[in-house]
Scaffold this active site. Structure first.
Site, short mmCIF file in Angstrom:
data_model
loop_
_atom_site.label_atom_id
_atom_site.label_comp_id
_atom_site.label_asym_id
_atom_site.label_seq_id
_atom_site.Cartn_x
_atom_site.Cartn_y
_atom_site.Cartn_z
N ASN A 157 -7.38 -3.47 14.04
CA ASN A 157 -8.76 -3.71 13.72
C ASN A 157 -8.93 -5.01 12.72
O ASN A 157 -10.15 -4.97 12.05
CB ASN A 157 -9.65 -2.35 13.24
CG ASN A 157 -8.86 -2.12 11.90
OD1 ASN A 157 -8.04 -2.78 11.34
ND2 ASN A 157 -9.33 -0.85 11.37
N HIS A 159 -7.45 -5.08 9.91
CA HIS A 159 -6.98 -4.98 8.58
C HIS A 159 -5.58 -5.43 8.08
O HIS A 159 -4.72 -5.71 8.89
CB HIS A 159 -6.96 -3.44 8.12
CG HIS A 159 -5.74 -2.64 8.67
ND1 HIS A 159 -6.03 -1.37 8.89
CD2 HIS A 159 -4.53 -2.87 8.78
CE1 HIS A 159 -4.93 -0.68 9.33
NE2 HIS A 159 -3.83 -1.76 8.88
N ASP A 197 0.75 -1.15 -0.11
CA ASP A 197 0.00 0.07 -0.07
C ASP A 197 0.81 1.24 0.09
O ASP A 197 1.95 1.14 0.31
CB ASP A 197 -1.14 0.06 1.10
CG ASP A 197 -0.51 -0.37 2.62
OD1 ASP A 197 0.98 -0.46 2.49
OD2 ASP A 197 -1.14 -1.12 3.43
#
Ligand code: GLP
Length: 259
Positions: free
Chosen positions: A136, A138, A67
Site C-alpha cells: 500500500n 507504506h 519499527d
C-alpha cells in the site's frame, strides 16, 4: 532519485548489500537505519557472507530499526528484535548494545518514542536508511495518510498490512495491529536512503512511489523529495514503471560517467 533495475531478486539484493558495504567501509562509525520483512532478507544474507568471507566489520556500527510491534512480550519470536537478532545481528560482529529498536516495555509510548528520536539525534542522525515498501506504499509502518512530516509514534496498522504480515504468525497466534514506527519526517532526515522492492506484488506501489504524485496516500512517494535516494528493484517490481527503459539507460550512463 536513482532507480536501479536488476533482473532478479538475488541481483537486486546483492546490489543493495554491495551499496551498504561500500557505505560502511567509507564512513567511520556509520549509523544505519534498518528494516525488517521479506524484501531485506537476501540483502542481510549477502551482508553476512561479506562479513564471513571478506571480513566486512560492523563493530563500530550503530543501527536504528524502523519499527516494532506493540503488545508482544520481549523475546517474542515475531518481534522485530527477534527478527534482527536471528537474521543479522547474531551472525556479524556488531555490538548489540549499539542496536536500537523502538521497543516499549512499559506503557509510556509517548516517552518511548521521544527517547528514540533523542537517541537518533544524539549520535548525529542516521547516515544510511534501508527501507522496504508495503504493497500500500507504506514505509516503516507509516500507513497511507500518515503525515509526511511525522516523527516516531504509535500507528494503527491497516487491514491490508495486518493481512500481508499474517504469513509470519501461526494460526490463532496473537498478531498485533498497532506498532511504533519512525515517522516519515524521521526517515527523511537520514542523509542517504536505499529502498528495496522485489516481486510483482510491489509493482503498483513502486510505480506510485517513483512516478506518482507526492501524496500521503502513498507515503513512499515522499522520497521524491529526498536528494540521496536509491530505489533498487527486480524487474518484476519495476514492471509498471512508465519510464522503465529510461531508468535502464540512465543507470548505464551513471556507471559509465560516475564510477
Ligand atoms: C512491513 C514493515 C516494513 C517493511 C514492509 C514491507 O510491514 N513494517 O518495514 O519494509 O512492510 O514488507 P515486506 O518486505 O515483507 O514486503
Amino acid at each position: 532519485m536513482r532507480v536501479v533495475i536488476l533482473p532478479s531478486e538475488k541481483e537486486a539484493s546483492n546490489f543493495a548489500a554491495g551499496f551498504i558495504e561500500n557505505f560502511i567501509v567509507n564512513k567511520e562509525n556509520a549509523a544505519l537505519g534498518l528494516a525488517t520483512g521479506s524484501s531485506v532478507l537476501l540483502t542481510y544474507e549477502s551482508l553476512i557472507k561479506k562479513h564471513n568471507s571478506d571480513g566486512l566489520s560492523f563493530k563500530d556500527i550503530t543501527t536504528f530499526n524502523l519499527d516494532e510491534y506493540v503488545g508482544l512480550k520481549p523475546g517474542h519470536t515475531q518481534s522485530y528484535r527477534h527478527y534482527m537478532n536471528h537474521k543479522l545481528f547474531n551472525h556479524i560482529d556488531i555490538d548489540k548494545k549499539n542496536t536500537y529498536i523502538p521497543e516499549c516495555f512499559n506503557n509510556d509510548y509517548e516517552l518511548c518514542c521521544e527517547n528514540y528520536e533523542s537517541k537518533i539525534k544524539s549520535i548525529g542522525g542516521v547516515d544510511l536508511q534501508l527501507l522496504g515498501l508495503g504493497t500500500n506504499g507504506h514505509i516503516g509502518f507509516n500507513e497511507p495518510t500518515s503525515s509526511l512530516s511525522s516523527r516516531t509514534r504509535v500507528k494503527t496498522l491497516t487491514e491490508n498490512t495486518v493481512a500481508n504480515n499474517a504469513r509470519f504468525f501461526d494460526d490463532k497466534e496473537f498478531q498485533p495491529s498497532i506498532a511504533v514506527t519512525m515517522g516519515i519526517g524521521t526517515i527523511m532526515d537520514a542523509d542517504n536512503i536505499i529502498l528495496i522492492g522485489l516481486g510483482k506484488h510491489k509493482s503498483k506501489a513502486v510505480a506510485d512511489l517513483v512516478e506518482g504524485p507526492i501524496s500521503s496516500f502513498c507515503p513512499g512517494s515522499v522520497l521524491q523529495n529526498h536528494q540521496n535516494v536509491v530505489i533498487v528493484l527486480d524487474s518484476l517490481a519495476a514492471s509498471e514503471l512508465k519510464l522503465y527503459d529510461y531508468y535502464i539507460h540512465t543507470e548505464k550512463m551513471y556507471l559509465k560517467f560516475m564510477c
